[in-house]
Design a protein around this motif. Sequence first.
Motif, PDB file in Angstrom:
ATOM      1  N   THR A 146      -5.554 -33.585  -1.187  1.00  0.00           N
ATOM      2  CA  THR A 146      -5.142 -34.627  -2.132  1.00  0.00           C
ATOM      3  C   THR A 146      -3.628 -34.628  -2.289  1.00  0.00           C
ATOM      4  O   THR A 146      -3.033 -33.572  -2.539  1.00  0.00           O
ATOM      5  CB  THR A 146      -5.787 -34.376  -3.511  1.00  0.00           C
ATOM      6  OG1 THR A 146      -7.207 -34.298  -3.366  1.00  0.00           O
ATOM      7  CG2 THR A 146      -5.440 -35.495  -4.482  1.00  0.00           C
ATOM      8  N   PRO A 147      -2.986 -35.778  -2.148  1.00  0.00           N
ATOM      9  CA  PRO A 147      -1.538 -35.838  -2.388  1.00  0.00           C
ATOM     10  C   PRO A 147      -1.186 -35.283  -3.761  1.00  0.00           C
ATOM     11  O   PRO A 147      -1.934 -35.481  -4.735  1.00  0.00           O
ATOM     12  CB  PRO A 147      -1.223 -37.326  -2.281  1.00  0.00           C
ATOM     13  CG  PRO A 147      -2.303 -37.867  -1.387  1.00  0.00           C
ATOM     14  CD  PRO A 147      -3.530 -37.084  -1.738  1.00  0.00           C
ATOM     15  N   ILE A 148      -0.058 -34.594  -3.847  1.00  0.00           N
ATOM     16  CA  ILE A 148       0.294 -33.878  -5.074  1.00  0.00           C
ATOM     17  C   ILE A 148       0.323 -34.789  -6.285  1.00  0.00           C
ATOM     18  O   ILE A 148      -0.208 -34.436  -7.352  1.00  0.00           O
ATOM     19  CB  ILE A 148       1.638 -33.153  -4.889  1.00  0.00           C
ATOM     20  CG1 ILE A 148       1.461 -31.963  -3.942  1.00  0.00           C
ATOM     21  CG2 ILE A 148       2.198 -32.676  -6.228  1.00  0.00           C
ATOM     22  CD1 ILE A 148       2.743 -31.273  -3.534  1.00  0.00           C
ATOM     23  N   ASP A 149       0.906 -35.972  -6.192  1.00  0.00           N
ATOM     24  CA  ASP A 149       0.993 -36.845  -7.357  1.00  0.00           C
ATOM     25  C   ASP A 149      -0.385 -37.260  -7.850  1.00  0.00           C
ATOM     26  O   ASP A 149      -0.632 -37.320  -9.063  1.00  0.00           O
ATOM     27  CB  ASP A 149       1.862 -38.066  -7.072  1.00  0.00           C
ATOM     28  CG  ASP A 149       1.356 -38.919  -5.910  1.00  0.00           C
ATOM     29  OD1 ASP A 149       0.545 -38.426  -5.093  1.00  0.00           O
ATOM     30  OD2 ASP A 149       1.773 -40.098  -5.819  1.00  0.00           O
ATOM     31  N   LYS A 150      -1.306 -37.513  -6.918  1.00  0.00           N
ATOM     32  CA  LYS A 150      -2.666 -37.894  -7.314  1.00  0.00           C
ATOM     33  C   LYS A 150      -3.433 -36.697  -7.889  1.00  0.00           C
ATOM     34  O   LYS A 150      -4.240 -36.843  -8.812  1.00  0.00           O
ATOM     35  CB  LYS A 150      -3.415 -38.487  -6.119  1.00  0.00           C
ATOM     36  CG  LYS A 150      -2.900 -39.856  -5.695  1.00  0.00           C
ATOM     37  CD  LYS A 150      -3.715 -40.431  -4.560  1.00  0.00           C
ATOM     38  CE  LYS A 150      -3.338 -41.889  -4.281  1.00  0.00           C
ATOM     39  NZ  LYS A 150      -1.913 -42.067  -4.015  1.00  0.00           N
ATOM     40  N   ALA A 151      -3.182 -35.511  -7.345  1.00  0.00           N
ATOM     41  CA  ALA A 151      -3.840 -34.306  -7.859  1.00  0.00           C
ATOM     42  C   ALA A 151      -3.411 -34.038  -9.292  1.00  0.00           C
ATOM     43  O   ALA A 151      -4.233 -33.661 -10.144  1.00  0.00           O
ATOM     44  CB  ALA A 151      -3.511 -33.112  -6.969  1.00  0.00           C
ATOM     45  N   VAL A 152      -2.134 -34.243  -9.584  1.00  0.00           N
ATOM     46  CA  VAL A 152      -1.646 -34.048 -10.949  1.00  0.00           C
ATOM     47  C   VAL A 152      -2.226 -35.105 -11.882  1.00  0.00           C
ATOM     48  O   VAL A 152      -2.717 -34.793 -12.980  1.00  0.00           O
ATOM     49  CB  VAL A 152      -0.105 -34.074 -10.972  1.00  0.00           C
ATOM     50  CG1 VAL A 152       0.414 -34.153 -12.410  1.00  0.00           C
ATOM     51  CG2 VAL A 152       0.458 -32.841 -10.270  1.00  0.00           C
ATOM     52  N   SER A 153      -2.212 -36.356 -11.466  1.00  0.00           N
ATOM     53  CA  SER A 153      -2.744 -37.439 -12.304  1.00  0.00           C
ATOM     54  C   SER A 153      -4.214 -37.209 -12.650  1.00  0.00           C
ATOM     55  O   SER A 153      -4.658 -37.540 -13.759  1.00  0.00           O
ATOM     56  CB  SER A 153      -2.585 -38.783 -11.598  1.00  0.00           C
ATOM     57  OG  SER A 153      -1.226 -39.098 -11.408  1.00  0.00           O
ATOM     58  N   ALA A 154      -4.957 -36.628 -11.728  1.00  0.00           N
ATOM     59  CA  ALA A 154      -6.385 -36.398 -11.942  1.00  0.00           C
ATOM     60  C   ALA A 154      -6.635 -35.353 -13.024  1.00  0.00           C
ATOM     61  O   ALA A 154      -7.758 -35.244 -13.537  1.00  0.00           O
ATOM     62  CB  ALA A 154      -7.047 -35.963 -10.644  1.00  0.00           C
ATOM     63  N   ASN A 155      -5.604 -34.574 -13.373  1.00  0.00           N
ATOM     64  CA  ASN A 155      -5.779 -33.520 -14.376  1.00  0.00           C
ATOM     65  C   ASN A 155      -5.224 -33.890 -15.740  1.00  0.00           C
ATOM     66  O   ASN A 155      -5.148 -33.035 -16.627  1.00  0.00           O
ATOM     67  CB  ASN A 155      -5.134 -32.232 -13.875  1.00  0.00           C
ATOM     68  CG  ASN A 155      -5.994 -31.529 -12.852  1.00  0.00           C
ATOM     69  OD1 ASN A 155      -6.951 -30.833 -13.204  1.00  0.00           O
ATOM     70  ND2 ASN A 155      -5.688 -31.722 -11.574  1.00  0.00           N
ATOM     71  N   VAL A 156      -4.856 -35.155 -15.913  1.00  0.00           N
ATOM     72  CA  VAL A 156      -4.466 -35.629 -17.233  1.00  0.00           C
ATOM     73  C   VAL A 156      -5.724 -35.732 -18.082  1.00  0.00           C
ATOM     74  O   VAL A 156      -6.681 -36.409 -17.724  1.00  0.00           O
ATOM     75  CB  VAL A 156      -3.766 -36.998 -17.160  1.00  0.00           C
ATOM     76  CG1 VAL A 156      -3.532 -37.557 -18.565  1.00  0.00           C
ATOM     77  CG2 VAL A 156      -2.449 -36.869 -16.408  1.00  0.00           C
ATOM     78  N   ARG A 157      -5.718 -35.024 -19.210  1.00  0.00           N
ATOM     79  CA  ARG A 157      -6.895 -35.030 -20.064  1.00  0.00           C
ATOM     80  C   ARG A 157      -6.892 -36.244 -20.983  1.00  0.00           C
ATOM     81  O   ARG A 157      -5.845 -36.687 -21.443  1.00  0.00           O
ATOM     82  CB  ARG A 157      -6.943 -33.731 -20.900  1.00  0.00           C
ATOM     83  CG  ARG A 157      -7.027 -32.478 -20.040  1.00  0.00           C
ATOM     84  CD  ARG A 157      -7.248 -31.245 -20.885  1.00  0.00           C
ATOM     85  NE  ARG A 157      -6.177 -31.044 -21.834  1.00  0.00           N
ATOM     86  CZ  ARG A 157      -6.073 -29.946 -22.606  1.00  0.00           C
ATOM     87  NH1 ARG A 157      -6.979 -28.992 -22.509  1.00  0.00           N
ATOM     88  NH2 ARG A 157      -5.074 -29.818 -23.457  1.00  0.00           N
ATOM     89  N   THR A 158      -8.075 -36.752 -21.266  1.00  0.00           N
ATOM     90  CA  THR A 158      -8.178 -37.994 -22.027  1.00  0.00           C
ATOM     91  C   THR A 158      -7.616 -37.858 -23.419  1.00  0.00           C
ATOM     92  O   THR A 158      -7.177 -38.840 -24.014  1.00  0.00           O
ATOM     93  CB  THR A 158      -9.659 -38.432 -22.137  1.00  0.00           C
ATOM     94  OG1 THR A 158     -10.438 -37.348 -22.690  1.00  0.00           O
ATOM     95  CG2 THR A 158     -10.202 -38.774 -20.769  1.00  0.00           C
ATOM     96  N   LEU A 159      -7.566 -36.649 -23.981  1.00  0.00           N
ATOM     97  CA  LEU A 159      -7.064 -36.510 -25.342  1.00  0.00           C
ATOM     98  C   LEU A 159      -5.568 -36.780 -25.437  1.00  0.00           C
ATOM     99  O   LEU A 159      -5.018 -36.970 -26.502  1.00  0.00           O
ATOM    100  CB  LEU A 159      -7.385 -35.129 -25.913  1.00  0.00           C
ATOM    101  CG  LEU A 159      -6.729 -33.888 -25.275  1.00  0.00           C
ATOM    102  CD1 LEU A 159      -5.393 -33.584 -25.903  1.00  0.00           C
ATOM    103  CD2 LEU A 159      -7.648 -32.683 -25.429  1.00  0.00           C
ATOM    104  N   PHE A 160      -4.889 -36.777 -24.260  1.00  0.00           N
ATOM    105  CA  PHE A 160      -3.466 -37.100 -24.263  1.00  0.00           C
ATOM    106  C   PHE A 160      -3.221 -38.587 -24.049  1.00  0.00           C
ATOM    107  O   PHE A 160      -2.090 -39.036 -24.100  1.00  0.00           O
ATOM    108  CB  PHE A 160      -2.734 -36.313 -23.163  1.00  0.00           C
ATOM    109  CG  PHE A 160      -2.492 -34.873 -23.532  1.00  0.00           C
ATOM    110  CD1 PHE A 160      -1.364 -34.528 -24.253  1.00  0.00           C
ATOM    111  CD2 PHE A 160      -3.387 -33.884 -23.182  1.00  0.00           C
ATOM    112  CE1 PHE A 160      -1.126 -33.219 -24.598  1.00  0.00           C
ATOM    113  CE2 PHE A 160      -3.162 -32.567 -23.539  1.00  0.00           C
ATOM    114  CZ  PHE A 160      -2.019 -32.240 -24.259  1.00  0.00           C
ATOM    115  N   GLU A 161      -4.257 -39.337 -23.751  1.00  0.00           N
ATOM    116  CA  GLU A 161      -4.091 -40.750 -23.449  1.00  0.00           C
ATOM    117  C   GLU A 161      -4.174 -41.600 -24.727  1.00  0.00           C
ATOM    118  O   GLU A 161      -4.748 -41.200 -25.725  1.00  0.00           O
ATOM    119  CB  GLU A 161      -5.152 -41.209 -22.442  1.00  0.00           C
ATOM    120  CG  GLU A 161      -5.014 -40.512 -21.103  1.00  0.00           C
ATOM    121  CD  GLU A 161      -6.079 -40.942 -20.105  1.00  0.00           C
ATOM    122  OE1 GLU A 161      -5.836 -40.787 -18.907  1.00  0.00           O
ATOM    123  OE2 GLU A 161      -7.133 -41.408 -20.540  1.00  0.00           O
TER     124      GLU A 161
END
Length: 220
Positions: free
Chosen positions: A205-220
Amino acid sequence: MDVFIIGITGGIGGLLAQQLQARGDTVHGLVRRDEQRAELETQGVKAQVGDLATLSEEELAATFGKADVIVYSAGSNGGTREVTKAIDGGGVVKAINAARRAGIERFALVSVLPESWRERDNGEEVEYYFTVKKEADIILSRSDLNWLILRPALLLDGPGTGNVSLGPAEFHGEITRADVAATLAELLHEPRIGRQILELNTGSTPIDKAVSANVRTLFE
C-alpha cells in the motif's frame, strides 16, 4: 511544522529530517558533539549539543524551543543494559516530562515490534532491550500527551519502496529505514492520527494511503 528530533544523527532520525525538510518543515535536533552540530547546519538543520543521559528535564525542555512535535527515534539497538536503560528507558521518560514542561503536546516515539527476532536466541541483553522498549511504550501511552508510537519491523538499510503495511497489528518482517522515515513524516502531517500505536511492515500500500486508512473516526 517545527519538529524536534531526538536521535537526529541515527538512521531513521537523519532520513526523517530530510523528508521533513523536503516538505518545507523546520527541523531541530539534539546531538552529542559539536562536529555533529556543524555537519547538520550545512544541511540546514539546527542542532543543540547535549547528552540526553545527563541533561536535566529543564535543560532538555529548553532545547525544544517552539517545536510543534517531539520525535524520539534514539535507541541503543540492544546494547549494554546501562545504555539501554539510559536511552530506551530513562531517556524517553525524561523527554516526555520535558515536553510537558515546554508545553508541547505532540510526541512521536519510534519503538519496535514486540515479535521482532523472536525466532532467534537473543540473549539476555536483547531481551532486556525489548522489555525496556515495552515499558517506555506503556509510559507514553498512559501520558496526557497527544502521543504516537510507531513499531517498525526489522530495520534494513537501502532505498525505500514507498509501499508499506501499517495498522494496529502487523506481521513481523523487514522494512527499510527509508520507508520508516517516509511513513513517520506522513504520520506527523496527519493531525487526525493521535494516541495510537501503529505497527509497520513492508507491504503493497502506498504510504499516504496506508496512513489515511488509519485515521480513526473519532478524529473526523
